[in-house]
Design a protein around this motif. Structure first.
Motif, mmCIF file in Angstrom:
data_model
loop_
_atom_site.group_PDB
_atom_site.id
_atom_site.type_symbol
_atom_site.label_atom_id
_atom_site.label_comp_id
_atom_site.label_asym_id
_atom_site.label_seq_id
_atom_site.Cartn_x
_atom_site.Cartn_y
_atom_site.Cartn_z
ATOM 1 N N GLN A 61 -17.757 13.966 -17.895
ATOM 2 C CA GLN A 61 -17.453 15.297 -18.388
ATOM 3 C C GLN A 61 -16.982 16.169 -17.076
ATOM 4 O OE1 GLN A 61 -21.237 16.429 -19.985
ATOM 5 N NE2 GLN A 61 -20.656 16.112 -22.220
ATOM 6 N N VAL A 62 -17.392 15.713 -16.078
ATOM 7 C CA VAL A 62 -16.720 16.581 -14.672
ATOM 8 C C VAL A 62 -15.518 16.216 -14.519
ATOM 9 C CG1 VAL A 62 -17.079 16.796 -12.172
ATOM 10 C CG2 VAL A 62 -19.067 16.983 -13.540
ATOM 11 N N VAL A 63 -15.338 14.620 -14.539
ATOM 12 C CA VAL A 63 -13.865 13.975 -14.187
ATOM 13 C C VAL A 63 -13.034 14.372 -15.420
ATOM 14 C CG1 VAL A 63 -12.595 11.916 -14.395
ATOM 15 C CG2 VAL A 63 -14.916 12.187 -13.104
ATOM 16 N N ILE A 64 -13.182 14.831 -16.631
ATOM 17 C CA ILE A 64 -12.477 15.118 -17.718
ATOM 18 C C ILE A 64 -12.031 16.501 -17.341
ATOM 19 C CG2 ILE A 64 -12.337 15.798 -20.175
ATOM 20 C CD1 ILE A 64 -14.317 13.457 -20.814
ATOM 21 N N PHE A 65 -13.005 17.199 -16.975
ATOM 22 C CA PHE A 65 -12.542 18.742 -16.869
ATOM 23 C C PHE A 65 -11.726 18.973 -15.631
ATOM 24 C CE2 PHE A 65 -13.226 22.945 -14.603
ATOM 25 C CZ PHE A 65 -13.075 23.844 -16.003
ATOM 26 N N VAL A 66 -11.843 17.906 -14.448
ATOM 27 C CA VAL A 66 -10.935 18.310 -13.391
ATOM 28 C C VAL A 66 -9.757 17.714 -13.748
ATOM 29 C CG1 VAL A 66 -10.673 17.374 -10.957
ATOM 30 C CG2 VAL A 66 -12.848 17.993 -11.724
ATOM 31 N N ALA A 67 -9.665 16.399 -14.422
ATOM 32 C CA ALA A 67 -8.399 15.814 -14.814
ATOM 33 C C ALA A 67 -7.586 17.048 -15.720
ATOM 34 C CB ALA A 67 -8.564 14.721 -15.575
ATOM 35 N N SER A 68 -8.366 17.746 -16.467
ATOM 36 C CA SER A 68 -7.805 18.700 -17.566
ATOM 37 C C SER A 68 -7.209 19.767 -16.580
ATOM 38 C CB SER A 68 -8.778 19.172 -18.536
ATOM 39 O OG SER A 68 -9.166 18.145 -19.344
ATOM 40 N N VAL A 69 -7.698 20.159 -15.692
ATOM 41 C CA VAL A 69 -7.129 21.291 -14.746
ATOM 42 C C VAL A 69 -5.868 20.778 -14.270
ATOM 43 C CG1 VAL A 69 -7.268 22.704 -12.643
ATOM 44 C CG2 VAL A 69 -9.392 22.392 -14.384
ATOM 45 N N PHE A 70 -5.686 19.407 -13.604
ATOM 46 C CA PHE A 70 -4.703 19.049 -13.279
ATOM 47 C C PHE A 70 -3.552 18.614 -14.064
ATOM 48 C CE2 PHE A 70 -2.416 15.037 -11.778
ATOM 49 C CZ PHE A 70 -1.866 15.412 -10.571
ATOM 50 N N VAL A 71 -3.708 18.089 -15.349
ATOM 51 C CA VAL A 71 -2.513 17.487 -15.998
ATOM 52 C C VAL A 71 -2.385 18.669 -17.210
ATOM 53 C CG1 VAL A 71 -2.884 15.327 -15.578
ATOM 54 C CG2 VAL A 71 -4.193 16.296 -17.293
ATOM 55 N N PRO A 131 -0.102 21.914 -15.066
ATOM 56 C CA PRO A 131 1.408 22.039 -15.447
ATOM 57 C C PRO A 131 1.811 22.773 -16.396
ATOM 58 C CG PRO A 131 0.161 19.783 -15.700
ATOM 59 C CD PRO A 131 -0.621 20.946 -15.280
ATOM 60 N N LEU A 132 0.820 23.685 -17.165
ATOM 61 C CA LEU A 132 1.215 24.727 -18.192
ATOM 62 C C LEU A 132 1.658 25.987 -17.214
ATOM 63 C CD1 LEU A 132 1.439 26.088 -20.994
ATOM 64 C CD2 LEU A 132 -1.126 26.449 -20.814
ATOM 65 N N CYS A 133 0.731 26.203 -16.183
ATOM 66 C CA CYS A 133 1.126 27.336 -15.245
ATOM 67 C C CYS A 133 2.516 27.081 -14.756
ATOM 68 C CB CYS A 133 0.254 27.391 -14.043
ATOM 69 S SG CYS A 133 -1.331 28.059 -14.773
ATOM 70 N N LEU A 134 2.956 25.848 -14.279
ATOM 71 C CA LEU A 134 4.318 25.680 -13.744
ATOM 72 C C LEU A 134 5.328 25.779 -14.686
ATOM 73 C CD1 LEU A 134 3.327 22.361 -11.629
ATOM 74 C CD2 LEU A 134 3.848 24.593 -10.695
ATOM 75 N N VAL A 135 5.122 25.365 -15.954
ATOM 76 C CA VAL A 135 5.978 25.467 -17.136
ATOM 77 C C VAL A 135 6.157 27.114 -17.281
ATOM 78 C CG1 VAL A 135 6.456 25.124 -19.292
ATOM 79 C CG2 VAL A 135 5.569 23.338 -18.104
ATOM 80 N N LEU A 136 5.167 27.694 -17.362
ATOM 81 C CA LEU A 136 5.555 29.179 -17.585
ATOM 82 C C LEU A 136 6.060 29.910 -16.370
ATOM 83 C CD1 LEU A 136 1.865 30.264 -19.231
ATOM 84 C CD2 LEU A 136 4.044 29.853 -20.331
ATOM 85 N N VAL A 137 5.912 29.355 -15.163
ATOM 86 C CA VAL A 137 6.546 30.020 -14.098
ATOM 87 C C VAL A 137 8.025 29.657 -14.253
ATOM 88 C CG1 VAL A 137 7.097 29.902 -11.477
ATOM 89 C CG2 VAL A 137 4.649 30.031 -12.546
ATOM 90 N N SER A 138 8.410 28.338 -14.288
ATOM 91 C CA SER A 138 9.547 27.934 -14.502
ATOM 92 C C SER A 138 10.472 28.972 -15.766
ATOM 93 C CB SER A 138 9.893 26.630 -14.963
ATOM 94 O OG SER A 138 9.578 25.438 -13.946
ATOM 95 N N TYR A 139 9.886 29.025 -16.878
ATOM 96 C CA TYR A 139 10.545 29.737 -17.965
ATOM 97 C C TYR A 139 10.611 31.360 -17.704
ATOM 98 C CZ TYR A 139 11.430 25.763 -20.903
ATOM 99 O OH TYR A 139 11.907 24.588 -21.335
ATOM 100 N N THR A 140 9.651 31.755 -16.822
ATOM 101 C CA THR A 140 9.587 33.129 -16.321
ATOM 102 C C THR A 140 11.047 33.424 -15.486
ATOM 103 O OG1 THR A 140 7.317 33.336 -16.576
ATOM 104 C CG2 THR A 140 8.521 35.060 -15.440
#
Length: 290
Positions: free
Chosen positions: A172-182, A186-195
């Motif tokens: 569960q810890v690895v899933i959470f860490v991996a979710s933050v990474f992927v 990425p969602l934050c980077l996409v939003l920055v690009s489109y902003t």
């Protein structure tokens, strides 16, 4: 049978839509650009993603009692995670490509060279596969005492972990860490690009140009929001009283609906792709007339 027919229809549209995009990009030299290079890999991921999960889901709808081997289940989990991670990273790469094209058009060829494009794509595939390998390796260390019935359409990660008769805290810890990474990263980077793209669009003088740019960006963001949003809710949000049923519904969004929407939003609404399709159809009809 109703669900079987509906899901079969979506599966067919996924194969036809993404297959058409791959065919057009390979046949038309005008589409041999970084943008369509990334789109072709997104189409490959969508086809592979659907082929990995949907056939087994259709089989389960027709014959629920038919089992899947443990090795087959782990293989399906690995491929599902690999393709899902890769798609997340490819969406970031594609948003960066659009950011460079719109905000730095004069430097686009220098920044997005073919060497850079190939490196970005290969990195996306490699990171996606490595993360999936980590998850599967952690599953393989767990004992499964029974029952051996997965409450899902396929061997989804969280549903498989529910069958383990040992502590899954590390998983569960690895899933959470991996979710933050992927997912979150990425969602934050996409939003920055489109902003940044949005601010550049606002500087466009022509109203028609602004309208087309807004239309394109909004449709892209809808697809990105649907994909990332459903995955974040599934893997990072607190579980409700009926998590299995929620997981099944959310799974449909990014395994059936998203692969169908991607070719429509990213490619078939694009004037260059429509032009390539018209040229190909005209060439075929001209060839038949001769």
């Amino acid at each position: 049978m109703l669900l079987f027919g509906l899901f079969s229809l979506f599966f067919a549209f996924t194969l036809l839509g993404n297959g058409a995009i791959l065919g057009l990009i390979s046949l038309d030299s005008r589409l041999h650009t970084p943008m369509y290079f990334f789109l072709s890999h997104l189409a490959i991921v969508d086809v592979a993603y659907a082929c990995n999960t949907v056939p087994q889901m259709l089989l389960n709808l027709l014959s629920p009692a038919k089992p899947i081997s443990f090795a087959g289940c782990m293989t399906q989990t690995f491929l599902f995670l690999s393709f899902a991670h890769t798609e997340c990273l490819l969406l970031v790469v594609m948003s960066y490509d659009r950011y460079v094209a719109i905000c730095h058009p004069l430097r686009y060829s220098a920044i997005m060279s073919w060497r850079v494009c190939v490196t970005l794509v290969m990195t996306s595939w490699a990171c996606g596969s490595l993360l999936a390998l980590v998850h599967v390796s952690l599953i393989l260390r767990l004992p499964f005492c029974g029952p051996h019935e997965i409450n899902h359409f396929f061997c989804e990660l969280l549903s498989v972990l529910k069958l383990a008769c040992a502590d899954i805290g590390l998983n569960q810890v690895v899933i959470f860490v991996a979710s933050v990474f992927v997912l979150v990263g990425p969602l934050c980077l996409v939003l920055v690009s489109y902003t940044r793209i949005l601010f550049s669009i606002l500087k466009i003088q022509a109203a028609e140009g602004r309208r087309k740019a807004f239309s394109t960006c909004s449709s892209h963001l809808c697809v990105v929001g649907l994909f990332f949003g459903s995955a974040i809710v599934m893997y990072m949000a607190p579980k409700s009283q009926h998590p299995e049923e929620q997981q099944k519904v959310l799974f449909l969004f990014y395994s059936l609906f998203n692969p169908v929407l991607n070719p429509l939003i990213y490619s078939l609404r694009n004037a260059e792709v429509r032009g390539a399709l018209k040229r190909l159809l005209f060439k075929e009809s001209h060839f038949q007339l001769e």
